[in-house]
Design a protein around this motif. Structure first.
Motif, PDB file in Angstrom:
ATOM      1  N   MET A 204       1.267 -11.967  -8.981  1.00 37.03           N
ATOM      2  CA  MET A 204       2.323 -11.090  -9.482  1.00 37.03           C
ATOM      3  C   MET A 204       2.346  -9.779  -8.702  1.00 37.03           C
ATOM      4  O   MET A 204       3.428  -9.264  -8.374  1.00 37.03           O
ATOM      5  N   LEU A 205       1.177  -9.255  -8.395  1.00 34.63           N
ATOM      6  CA  LEU A 205       1.110  -8.021  -7.614  1.00 34.63           C
ATOM      7  C   LEU A 205       1.677  -8.231  -6.220  1.00 34.63           C
ATOM      8  O   LEU A 205       2.432  -7.391  -5.706  1.00 34.63           O
ATOM      9  N   ARG A 206       1.358  -9.371  -5.620  1.00 35.23           N
ATOM     10  CA  ARG A 206       1.841  -9.656  -4.271  1.00 35.23           C
ATOM     11  C   ARG A 206       3.365  -9.798  -4.228  1.00 35.23           C
ATOM     12  O   ARG A 206       3.975  -9.621  -3.188  1.00 35.23           O
ATOM     13  N   ALA A 207       3.978 -10.128  -5.364  1.00 35.95           N
ATOM     14  CA  ALA A 207       5.433 -10.268  -5.392  1.00 35.95           C
ATOM     15  C   ALA A 207       6.138  -8.924  -5.302  1.00 35.95           C
ATOM     16  O   ALA A 207       7.319  -8.864  -4.933  1.00 35.95           O
ATOM     17  N   VAL A 208       5.424  -7.833  -5.616  1.00 37.91           N
ATOM     18  CA  VAL A 208       6.063  -6.515  -5.633  1.00 37.91           C
ATOM     19  C   VAL A 208       5.399  -5.503  -4.716  1.00 37.91           C
ATOM     20  O   VAL A 208       5.938  -4.406  -4.514  1.00 37.91           O
ATOM     21  N   SER A 209       4.241  -5.844  -4.143  1.00 36.13           N
ATOM     22  CA  SER A 209       3.510  -4.859  -3.347  1.00 36.13           C
ATOM     23  C   SER A 209       2.644  -5.536  -2.295  1.00 36.13           C
ATOM     24  O   SER A 209       2.108  -6.626  -2.519  1.00 36.13           O
ATOM     25  N   ALA A 210       2.505  -4.857  -1.149  1.00 37.95           N
ATOM     26  CA  ALA A 210       1.617  -5.330  -0.092  1.00 37.95           C
ATOM     27  C   ALA A 210       0.305  -4.549  -0.074  1.00 37.95           C
ATOM     28  O   ALA A 210      -0.435  -4.600   0.919  1.00 37.95           O
ATOM     29  N   VAL A 211      -0.003  -3.832  -1.168  1.00 37.34           N
ATOM     30  CA  VAL A 211      -1.230  -3.041  -1.223  1.00 37.34           C
ATOM     31  C   VAL A 211      -2.447  -3.936  -0.984  1.00 37.34           C
ATOM     32  O   VAL A 211      -2.511  -5.062  -1.491  1.00 37.34           O
ATOM     33  N   PRO A 212      -3.417  -3.484  -0.181  1.00 37.34           N
ATOM     34  CA  PRO A 212      -4.630  -4.282   0.024  1.00 37.34           C
ATOM     35  C   PRO A 212      -5.380  -4.502  -1.288  1.00 37.34           C
ATOM     36  O   PRO A 212      -5.446  -3.597  -2.129  1.00 37.34           O
ATOM     37  N   VAL A 213      -5.942  -5.706  -1.444  1.00 38.33           N
ATOM     38  CA  VAL A 213      -6.656  -6.061  -2.674  1.00 38.33           C
ATOM     39  C   VAL A 213      -8.016  -6.648  -2.319  1.00 38.33           C
ATOM     40  O   VAL A 213      -8.102  -7.575  -1.507  1.00 38.33           O
TER      41      VAL A 213
ATOM     42  N   ARG B 135      -8.960  -2.330   9.122  1.00 39.00           N
ATOM     43  CA  ARG B 135      -8.359  -3.521   9.725  1.00 39.00           C
ATOM     44  C   ARG B 135      -6.855  -3.532   9.529  1.00 39.00           C
ATOM     45  O   ARG B 135      -6.095  -3.757  10.479  1.00 39.00           O
ATOM     46  N   LEU B 136      -6.404  -3.256   8.307  1.00 40.82           N
ATOM     47  CA  LEU B 136      -4.975  -3.281   8.049  1.00 40.82           C
ATOM     48  C   LEU B 136      -4.266  -2.133   8.745  1.00 40.82           C
ATOM     49  O   LEU B 136      -3.124  -2.264   9.186  1.00 40.82           O
ATOM     50  N   GLY B 137      -4.956  -0.998   8.862  1.00 41.07           N
ATOM     51  CA  GLY B 137      -4.352   0.132   9.571  1.00 41.07           C
ATOM     52  C   GLY B 137      -4.129  -0.171  11.038  1.00 41.07           C
ATOM     53  O   GLY B 137      -3.079   0.147  11.607  1.00 41.07           O
TER      54      GLY B 137
ATOM     55  N   ALA C   2       0.760  -0.755  15.484  1.00 33.78           N
ATOM     56  CA  ALA C   2       1.494  -1.091  16.701  1.00 33.78           C
ATOM     57  C   ALA C   2       2.910  -1.586  16.446  1.00 33.78           C
ATOM     58  O   ALA C   2       3.673  -1.779  17.381  1.00 33.78           O
ATOM     59  N   GLY C   3       3.310  -1.763  15.190  1.00 34.09           N
ATOM     60  CA  GLY C   3       4.651  -2.247  14.893  1.00 34.09           C
ATOM     61  C   GLY C   3       4.727  -3.761  14.909  1.00 34.09           C
ATOM     62  O   GLY C   3       3.719  -4.458  15.086  1.00 34.09           O
ATOM     63  N   PRO C   4       5.930  -4.316  14.707  1.00 36.89           N
ATOM     64  CA  PRO C   4       6.099  -5.772  14.644  1.00 36.89           C
ATOM     65  C   PRO C   4       5.670  -6.459  15.938  1.00 36.89           C
ATOM     66  O   PRO C   4       5.813  -5.914  17.033  1.00 36.89           O
TER      67      PRO C   4
END
Length: 238
Positions: free
Chosen positions: A66-75, A118-120, A125-127
């Motif tokens: 459910m969280l992934r459906a509304v946010s890309a925050v790292p978990v 890692r996510l940063g 670098a962009g897409p």
């Protein structure tokens, strides 16, 4: 200072984690159940979420979906369930890392810093563009020939990892280590199944690949279609 959201039903653990992470420079908000955690994840916009799986109102993996459906925050999943199968299911549901109770404060702090680092680096670098394939890590979206791909979190992670390494052959063991975050795991059907699903969404097949090419007994390679020629190494896909 990193804004952390801890979703954990055990009050003793909440207090201990808030104290330990606060001493290490983090600002920690807490939620005792999944629904409160989902509300705070949207309203407070934390930089990372620590999510227990054994919540009183909702299974943690369902809360993660459910969280992934509304946010890309790292978990980072924080749980007492340490079996490899539990780990795989949580990562497939969209977790970025997995830590098993009991754990030390320094270990948790290191995991937080590693995931954010890692996510940063992935989003800075962009897409990534490989032929007609575009993979945007910041938005966690991908498209091929202008058509948006409807990917699960793990399918996106797999595609993004391969797109970062165009024309390189990546082994299944590397994928399990870096995409599924399961070090030292033996190659199994998990990678094969996800590659098969990903190929279907890319509009290709094992016999007629466009982007994903299996190199027999070695691994898989992502290449732009126009950059490919016939190779004797190329084998049937998983």
């Amino acid at each position: 200072m990193t804004k952390v959201l801890l979703v954990e039903d055990d009050a003793t653990i909440r207090v201990a984690v808030v104290r330990a992470l606060g001493q290490r420079g983090h600002a920690v908000a807490t939620a005792p159940d999944a629904l409160t955690g989902l509300q705070l994840a949207v309203s407070e916009r934390p930089e990372i979420v620590l999510l227990d799986l054994g919540l009183p109102d909702l299974d943690g993996r369902e809360a993660l979906r459910m969280l992934r459906a509304v946010s890309a925050v790292p978990v980072i999943v924080v749980t007492a369930a340490g079996a490899e199968s539990d780990m795989v299911r949580a990562l497939d549901a969209g977790a970025d890392d997995y830590i098993v109770k009991p754990f030390g404060a320094d270990q948790l702090d290191a995991r937080i810093r590693a995931v954010l680092r890692r996510l940063g680096s992935e989003t800075a670098a962009g897409p990534i563009v490989v032929g007609g394939l575009v993979v945007d890590a910041r938005a966690r979206q991908a498209s091929v020939d202008g058509r948006r791909l409807e990917l699960t979190p793990r399918e996106f992670d797999l595609l993004h990892y391969l797109a970062q390494r165009p024309d390189q052959v990546v082994s299944k063991a590397d994928l399990l280590t870096h995409v599924w975050q399961i070090p030292y795991a033996r190659a199994d059907k998990t990678v094969d199944v996800h590659l098969s699903w990903l190929r279907r969404k890319l509009g290709e097949t094992a016999l007629e690949p466009r982007y994903l090419h299996t190199v027999r007994r070695v691994g898989v390679r992502l290449s732009a279609p126009e950059a490919l020629g016939t190779s004797p190494e190329q084998g049937t896909a998983a």
